[in-house]
Motif scaffolding. Structure first.
Motif, PDB file in Angstrom:
ATOM      1  N   GLN A 208     -28.119  27.832   8.677  1.00  0.00           N
ATOM      2  CA  GLN A 208     -27.159  27.920   9.770  1.00  0.00           C
ATOM      3  C   GLN A 208     -26.855  29.383  10.126  1.00  0.00           C
ATOM      4  N   PHE A 209     -26.671  29.579  11.431  1.00  0.00           N
ATOM      5  CA  PHE A 209     -26.334  30.903  11.952  1.00  0.00           C
ATOM      6  C   PHE A 209     -25.178  30.764  12.929  1.00  0.00           C
TER       7      PHE A 209
ATOM      8  N   SER B  86     -31.113  23.674  16.656  1.00  0.00           N
ATOM      9  CA  SER B  86     -30.194  22.676  17.209  1.00  0.00           C
ATOM     10  C   SER B  86     -29.695  23.123  18.577  1.00  0.00           C
ATOM     11  N   ALA B  87     -29.242  22.162  19.356  1.00  0.00           N
ATOM     12  CA  ALA B  87     -28.789  22.447  20.718  1.00  0.00           C
ATOM     13  C   ALA B  87     -27.600  23.406  20.700  1.00  0.00           C
TER      14      ALA B  87
ATOM     15  N   GLY C  92     -17.305  31.539  22.979  1.00  0.00           N
ATOM     16  CA  GLY C  92     -16.815  31.553  21.603  1.00  0.00           C
ATOM     17  C   GLY C  92     -17.936  31.449  20.591  1.00  0.00           C
ATOM     18  N   ALA C  93     -17.553  31.389  19.313  1.00  0.00           N
ATOM     19  CA  ALA C  93     -18.517  31.301  18.216  1.00  0.00           C
ATOM     20  C   ALA C  93     -19.098  29.898  18.126  1.00  0.00           C
ATOM     21  N   LYS C  94     -20.419  29.818  17.983  1.00  0.00           N
ATOM     22  CA  LYS C  94     -21.133  28.542  17.869  1.00  0.00           C
ATOM     23  C   LYS C  94     -22.038  28.595  16.635  1.00  0.00           C
ATOM     24  N   THR C  95     -22.211  27.427  16.029  1.00  0.00           N
ATOM     25  CA  THR C  95     -23.072  27.350  14.860  1.00  0.00           C
ATOM     26  C   THR C  95     -24.402  26.719  15.245  1.00  0.00           C
ATOM     27  N   LEU C  96     -25.494  27.424  14.944  1.00  0.00           N
ATOM     28  CA  LEU C  96     -26.843  26.922  15.179  1.00  0.00           C
ATOM     29  C   LEU C  96     -27.484  26.565  13.844  1.00  0.00           C
TER      30      LEU C  96
END
Length: 227
Positions: A53-54, A27-28, A35-39
């Motif tokens: 998810q990571f 995912s984009a 900061g923390a992002k969810t891929l």
């Protein structure tokens, strides 16, 4: 995701590794803010779709540093480095800039008492110090020149006659005086003249302490007058 791969886990619990993760599976990622992002990684095989998810952390990485202010850039021999008001401008990959004070642990390459051989004929020595700054595990360095000046600390007198008979005039033949710098460097000797010497009395027996004055400095020599 360079180097990332997927491990397939079969119903039998057997594992198949080596399926490379491609950009189309991920995912984009919003890199415009820190900061923390969810891929989400999406993988499809045999009509079945699997999602995983990571959490990744986006950091505005350090791009470079330059010296912004360095108010005290001239020193006398022996003086400690003065970082009062010294700052660097830190540039990040986003183009954002911030001002950071320079601290002693960021600086290397400064010597308060360098060898006398380092000084040029004008009694100056340019030291190039290195400033190192680390942010989020990334390090950048820059350099900055500071000037150290040697200065006259004392004088040294050589070959002054130190034994006289009663009534004998002061003899400065062959006597020399030289400047001694703070670094220990001795400059060229010059002929000592009588007008540089005070305190001699040819009609006073015993030890006499003479004062020699040259280049604004004084030294003392002890002579003895005998009857």
């Amino acid at each position: 995701m360079t180097g990332s791969s997927i491990t397939e886990v079969m119903a039998s619990s057997a594992k198949v590794t080596g399926v490379a993760v491609t950009e189309s599976m991920v995912s984009a990622l919003d890199t415009t803010t820190e900061g923390a992002k969810t891929l989400t990684v999406t993988y499809t095989k045999d009509g079945k779709t699997f999602n995983k998810q990571f959490v990744v952390v986006v950091q505005d990485a350090l791009s470079g540093i330059t010296v912004k202010d360095f108010p005290v850039d001239e020193y006398l021999y022996g003086e400690a480095l003065d970082l009062t008001g010294a700052t660097i401008e830190v540039e990040l990959e986003s183009g954002e800039k911030e001002i950071v004070p320079i601290t002693k642990d960021m600086v290397s390459g400064y010597t308060a008492k360098p060898s006398s051989s380092k000084f040029d004929d004008s009694d100056e020595y340019i030291q190039v110090i290195t400033i190192t700054y680390t942010k989020d595990g990334k390090t950048q360095t820059t350099t900055y020149p500071v000037t150290m000046k040697d200065y006259l600390e004392s004088i040294v007198v050589e070959n002054l006659q130190d034994e006289y008979t009663y009534g004998e005039a002061l003899n400065v033949d062959g006597a020399t005086v030289a400047e001694v710098m703070a670094s220990g460097k001795t400059k060229d000797k010059v002929q000592l003249t009588k007008d540089m010497v005070s305190g001699y009395n040819p009609k006073q027996e015993g030890n006499q302490t003479l004062t020699i004055t040259y280049a604004g400095k004084t030294a003392t020599e002890v002579v003895n007058v005998k009857d």
